[in-house]
Write a protein that holds these residues in place. Structure first.
Motif, PDB file in Angstrom:
ATOM      1  N   HIS A   1       0.834  -1.207   0.000  1.00  0.00           N
ATOM      2  CA  HIS A   1       0.000   0.000   0.000  1.00  0.00           C
ATOM      3  C   HIS A   1       0.869   1.257   0.000  1.00  0.00           C
ATOM      4  CE1 HIS A   1      -3.755  -2.048   0.284  1.00  0.00           C
ATOM      5  NE2 HIS A   1      -3.641  -2.424   1.537  1.00  0.00           N
ATOM      6  N   HIS A   2       1.877   1.290   0.861  1.00  0.00           N
ATOM      7  CA  HIS A   2       2.780   2.452   0.911  1.00  0.00           C
ATOM      8  C   HIS A   2       3.429   2.691  -0.446  1.00  0.00           C
ATOM      9  CE1 HIS A   2       2.176   2.669   5.132  1.00  0.00           C
ATOM     10  NE2 HIS A   2       3.137   1.865   5.528  1.00  0.00           N
TER      11      HIS A   2
ATOM     12  N   SER B   1      -5.811   1.563  -1.596  1.00  0.00           N
ATOM     13  CA  SER B   1      -4.448   1.596  -1.057  1.00  0.00           C
ATOM     14  C   SER B   1      -4.161   2.899  -0.325  1.00  0.00           C
ATOM     15  CB  SER B   1      -3.422   1.395  -2.171  1.00  0.00           C
ATOM     16  OG  SER B   1      -3.288   0.030  -2.506  1.00  0.00           O
ATOM     17  N   LEU B   2      -4.627   4.016  -0.869  1.00  0.00           N
ATOM     18  CA  LEU B   2      -4.388   5.308  -0.224  1.00  0.00           C
ATOM     19  C   LEU B   2      -5.050   5.354   1.148  1.00  0.00           C
ATOM     20  CD1 LEU B   2      -3.410   8.225  -0.116  1.00  0.00           C
ATOM     21  CD2 LEU B   2      -5.405   8.876  -1.498  1.00  0.00           C
TER      22      LEU B   2
ATOM     23  N   GLN C   1       3.517  -7.487  -4.923  1.00  0.00           N
ATOM     24  CA  GLN C   1       3.555  -7.967  -3.545  1.00  0.00           C
ATOM     25  C   GLN C   1       3.936  -9.431  -3.550  1.00  0.00           C
ATOM     26  OE1 GLN C   1       0.027  -7.471  -1.104  1.00  0.00           O
ATOM     27  NE2 GLN C   1       0.969  -8.558   0.627  1.00  0.00           N
ATOM     28  N   GLY C   2       4.927  -9.762  -2.733  1.00  0.00           N
ATOM     29  CA  GLY C   2       5.393 -11.140  -2.632  1.00  0.00           C
ATOM     30  C   GLY C   2       6.812 -11.149  -2.108  1.00  0.00           C
ATOM     31  N   SER C   3       7.325 -12.312  -1.800  1.00  0.00           N
ATOM     32  CA  SER C   3       8.712 -12.411  -1.358  1.00  0.00           C
ATOM     33  C   SER C   3       9.641 -12.004  -2.493  1.00  0.00           C
ATOM     34  CB  SER C   3       9.033 -13.831  -0.900  1.00  0.00           C
ATOM     35  OG  SER C   3       9.082 -14.708  -2.015  1.00  0.00           O
ATOM     36  N   ALA C   4      10.793 -11.474  -2.140  1.00  0.00           N
ATOM     37  CA  ALA C   4      11.743 -11.036  -3.163  1.00  0.00           C
ATOM     38  C   ALA C   4      12.146 -12.193  -4.074  1.00  0.00           C
ATOM     39  CB  ALA C   4      12.975 -10.430  -2.499  1.00  0.00           C
ATOM     40  N   GLU C   5      12.227 -13.400  -3.510  1.00  0.00           N
ATOM     41  CA  GLU C   5      12.627 -14.552  -4.306  1.00  0.00           C
ATOM     42  C   GLU C   5      11.580 -14.892  -5.370  1.00  0.00           C
ATOM     43  OE1 GLU C   5      13.387 -15.932   0.013  1.00  0.00           O
ATOM     44  OE2 GLU C   5      12.517 -14.146  -0.944  1.00  0.00           O
ATOM     45  N   THR C   6      10.303 -14.760  -5.033  1.00  0.00           N
ATOM     46  CA  THR C   6       9.257 -15.091  -6.002  1.00  0.00           C
ATOM     47  C   THR C   6       9.001 -13.958  -6.987  1.00  0.00           C
ATOM     48  OG1 THR C   6       7.527 -14.358  -4.452  1.00  0.00           O
ATOM     49  CG2 THR C   6       8.122 -16.684  -4.408  1.00  0.00           C
ATOM     50  N   VAL C   7       9.276 -12.732  -6.580  1.00  0.00           N
ATOM     51  CA  VAL C   7       9.072 -11.578  -7.467  1.00  0.00           C
ATOM     52  C   VAL C   7      10.232 -11.425  -8.445  1.00  0.00           C
ATOM     53  CG1 VAL C   7       8.959  -9.040  -7.514  1.00  0.00           C
ATOM     54  CG2 VAL C   7       7.552 -10.324  -5.890  1.00  0.00           C
ATOM     55  N   ALA C   8      11.420 -11.882  -8.068  1.00  0.00           N
ATOM     56  CA  ALA C   8      12.619 -11.660  -8.881  1.00  0.00           C
ATOM     57  C   ALA C   8      12.454 -12.022 -10.355  1.00  0.00           C
ATOM     58  CB  ALA C   8      13.808 -12.411  -8.276  1.00  0.00           C
TER      59      ALA C   8
ATOM     60  N   ALA D   1      -3.833  -3.201   7.278  1.00  0.00           N
ATOM     61  CA  ALA D   1      -3.667  -3.097   5.824  1.00  0.00           C
ATOM     62  C   ALA D   1      -4.530  -4.110   5.089  1.00  0.00           C
ATOM     63  CB  ALA D   1      -2.203  -3.287   5.449  1.00  0.00           C
ATOM     64  N   ARG D   2      -4.677  -5.298   5.637  1.00  0.00           N
ATOM     65  CA  ARG D   2      -5.481  -6.332   4.984  1.00  0.00           C
ATOM     66  C   ARG D   2      -6.974  -6.132   5.234  1.00  0.00           C
ATOM     67  NH1 ARG D   2      -2.802 -12.367   5.315  1.00  0.00           N
ATOM     68  NH2 ARG D   2      -0.602 -11.793   5.099  1.00  0.00           N
ATOM     69  N   GLY D   3      -7.312  -5.552   6.390  1.00  0.00           N
ATOM     70  CA  GLY D   3      -8.718  -5.392   6.733  1.00  0.00           C
ATOM     71  C   GLY D   3      -9.397  -6.702   7.064  1.00  0.00           C
ATOM     72  N   ASP D   4      -8.626  -7.671   7.568  1.00  0.00           N
ATOM     73  CA  ASP D   4      -9.203  -8.975   7.879  1.00  0.00           C
ATOM     74  C   ASP D   4      -9.359  -9.157   9.390  1.00  0.00           C
ATOM     75  OD1 ASP D   4      -6.550  -9.261   8.564  1.00  0.00           O
ATOM     76  OD2 ASP D   4      -6.158 -11.019   7.299  1.00  0.00           O
ATOM     77  N   THR D   5      -9.778 -10.326   9.812  1.00  0.00           N
ATOM     78  CA  THR D   5     -10.013 -10.594  11.232  1.00  0.00           C
ATOM     79  C   THR D   5      -9.341 -11.903  11.623  1.00  0.00           C
ATOM     80  OG1 THR D   5     -12.129 -11.653  10.694  1.00  0.00           O
ATOM     81  CG2 THR D   5     -12.191  -9.326  11.292  1.00  0.00           C
ATOM     82  N   PRO D   6      -8.014 -11.921  11.683  1.00  0.00           N
ATOM     83  CA  PRO D   6      -7.318 -13.163  11.996  1.00  0.00           C
ATOM     84  C   PRO D   6      -7.431 -13.520  13.479  1.00  0.00           C
ATOM     85  CG  PRO D   6      -5.763 -11.364  11.926  1.00  0.00           C
ATOM     86  CD  PRO D   6      -7.089 -10.795  11.502  1.00  0.00           C
ATOM     87  N   GLU D   7      -7.128 -14.763  13.780  1.00  0.00           N
ATOM     88  CA  GLU D   7      -7.006 -15.184  15.171  1.00  0.00           C
ATOM     89  C   GLU D   7      -5.862 -14.402  15.812  1.00  0.00           C
ATOM     90  OE1 GLU D   7      -6.032 -19.260  17.768  1.00  0.00           O
ATOM     91  OE2 GLU D   7      -5.865 -19.248  15.566  1.00  0.00           O
ATOM     92  N   ALA D   8      -6.066 -13.933  17.046  1.00  0.00           N
ATOM     93  CA  ALA D   8      -5.023 -13.226  17.787  1.00  0.00           C
ATOM     94  C   ALA D   8      -4.392 -14.203  18.772  1.00  0.00           C
ATOM     95  CB  ALA D   8      -5.604 -12.024  18.519  1.00  0.00           C
ATOM     96  N   VAL D   9      -3.143 -14.579  18.521  1.00  0.00           N
ATOM     97  CA  VAL D   9      -2.514 -15.692  19.223  1.00  0.00           C
ATOM     98  C   VAL D   9      -1.587 -15.200  20.324  1.00  0.00           C
ATOM     99  CG1 VAL D   9      -1.030 -17.715  18.940  1.00  0.00           C
ATOM    100  CG2 VAL D   9      -2.657 -17.095  17.133  1.00  0.00           C
TER     101      VAL D   9
END
Length: 342
Positions: free
Chosen positions: A62-63, A151-152, A205-212, A242-250
């Motif tokens: 987003h940034h 994103s903004l 968006q993704g790991s540098a290895e997969t985006v490369a 940023a995701r706007g989701d509701t994950p489990e808080a562990v």
């Protein structure tokens, strides 16, 4: 835009930009594939380079979109409101609701795991995060806002939440006592949009290895984690915003499940192959890598690894260590800037 972020390169920008200018021509394409808060990407844009930015974290993506792809505030036409400022005013006027942030991260909440209430945000601010998030989710689902408008506003909410978070530097845990800023009301503020610069940039968006393998550039800048601390765990709160989701808080700290964003650069066993995946995947003849003498690999180990790719030169730059607001090691550390030519 600024907040305390492990490894942030804002203070090193003059050195970095001079090094980029020495390596590539004006207007070249430069990849910033672990862009974090996108401070380096934004500086590249302001210096008229074409940028390919990416990061594993949603908040970082987003940034990057905001800092690279906008030349004026979006119109927000489908909201029925009168532009960006009016949208922010509308969001700031929403009533707090008792959603996941109120329940999991405020003192008046009741964590689902039966633990003690957490103090990441005041109850009012946590309720505002829930309320604004619900509105953004609704607008996004109903396509009232475009992906870039989304994103903004997510970017703005991350910054608003960070200003009032009751933390010492990262989100690994909250403070036991309330800081002054944490008692201020959450406020969505307008991001300054810079015009007059090119916008033909790309954000992945993704790991540098997969985006490369998606990267074709004149220069690839790599700014990996240096230590075992996983960014996904240390910034779990703003990732959820940023995701706007509701994950489990562990656990005691209420961590979101974050193993899907585990970085191999935080593992002494896996880091070498992670670097090799980038070098082998990217269509690029030059790489610059930031690292630290405090990192998992020594200068000698890095030189040996990077020499597999091509010729290597090294700049050493004295720099202040990251330290939390509560203190920490502090002092000076040597930052490394490696330059590889195939």
């Amino acid at each position: 835009m600024s907040y305390r972020y492990i490894g942030n390169k804002t203070r090193l920008l003059p050195v970095l930009m001079d090094s980029f200018r020495e390596a590539v021509n004006d207007g070249a394409t430069v990849a910033d594939i672990m862009c974090g808060t996108a401070s380096v990407s934004e500086a590249l844009r302001e210096n008229e380079y074409r940028v390919i930015a990416s990061d594993m974290m949603t908040f970082a993506a987003h940034h990057a979109r905001v800092r690279l792809l906008l030349s004026e505030p979006p119109k927000f036409t489908e909201t029925g409101l009168k532009g960006y400022s009016d949208v922010l005013e509308h969001l700031n006027r929403l009533d707090p609701v008792e959603g996941v942030f109120f329940k999991e991260y405020s003192p008046d909440g009741s964590p689902a795991n039966g633990g003690d209430p957490r103090k990441y945000f005041s109850s009012d601010n946590a309720g505002m995060i829930d309320s604004i998030t619900a509105k953004l989710n609704q607008w996004h689902t109903e396509e009232v806002i475009s992906p870039l408008e989304n994103s903004l506003l997510r970017h703005d909410l991350v910054l608003a939440a960070n200003r009032v978070a009751n933390i010492a530097g990262t989100y690994g845990h909250h403070r036991s006592k309330w800081g002054k800023s944490a008692q201020s009301p959450l406020e969505m503020r307008p991001t300054e949009i810079h015009n007059g610069h090119r916008t033909d940039h790309i954000v992945h968006q993704g790991s540098a290895e997969t985006v490369a393998p998606l990267v074709k550039a004149d220069l690839c800048y790599i700014d990996p984690p240096y230590m075992k601390r996983q960014y996904a765990a240390n910034y779990h709160i703003i990732e959820t915003i940023a995701r706007g989701d509701t994950p489990e808080a562990v656990g005691v700290s209420g961590l979101r499940p974050w193993r899907d964003q585990y970085s191999d650069f935080c593992s002494k066993v896996k880091i070498r192959d992670a670097f090799r995946a980038i070098f082998n995947g990217a269509e690029c003849d030059q790489f610059m890598i930031s690292y630290s003498e405090d990192g998992l690999l020594s200068e000698e180990q890095l030189l040996e690894l990077f020499s597999e790719v091509g010729s290597v030169t090294l700049k050493k730059i004295p720099f202040s260590r990251f330290r939390s607001n509560a203190g920490g090691q502090g002092g000076t550390v040597i930052e490394y800037l490696f330059h590889i030519k195939r």
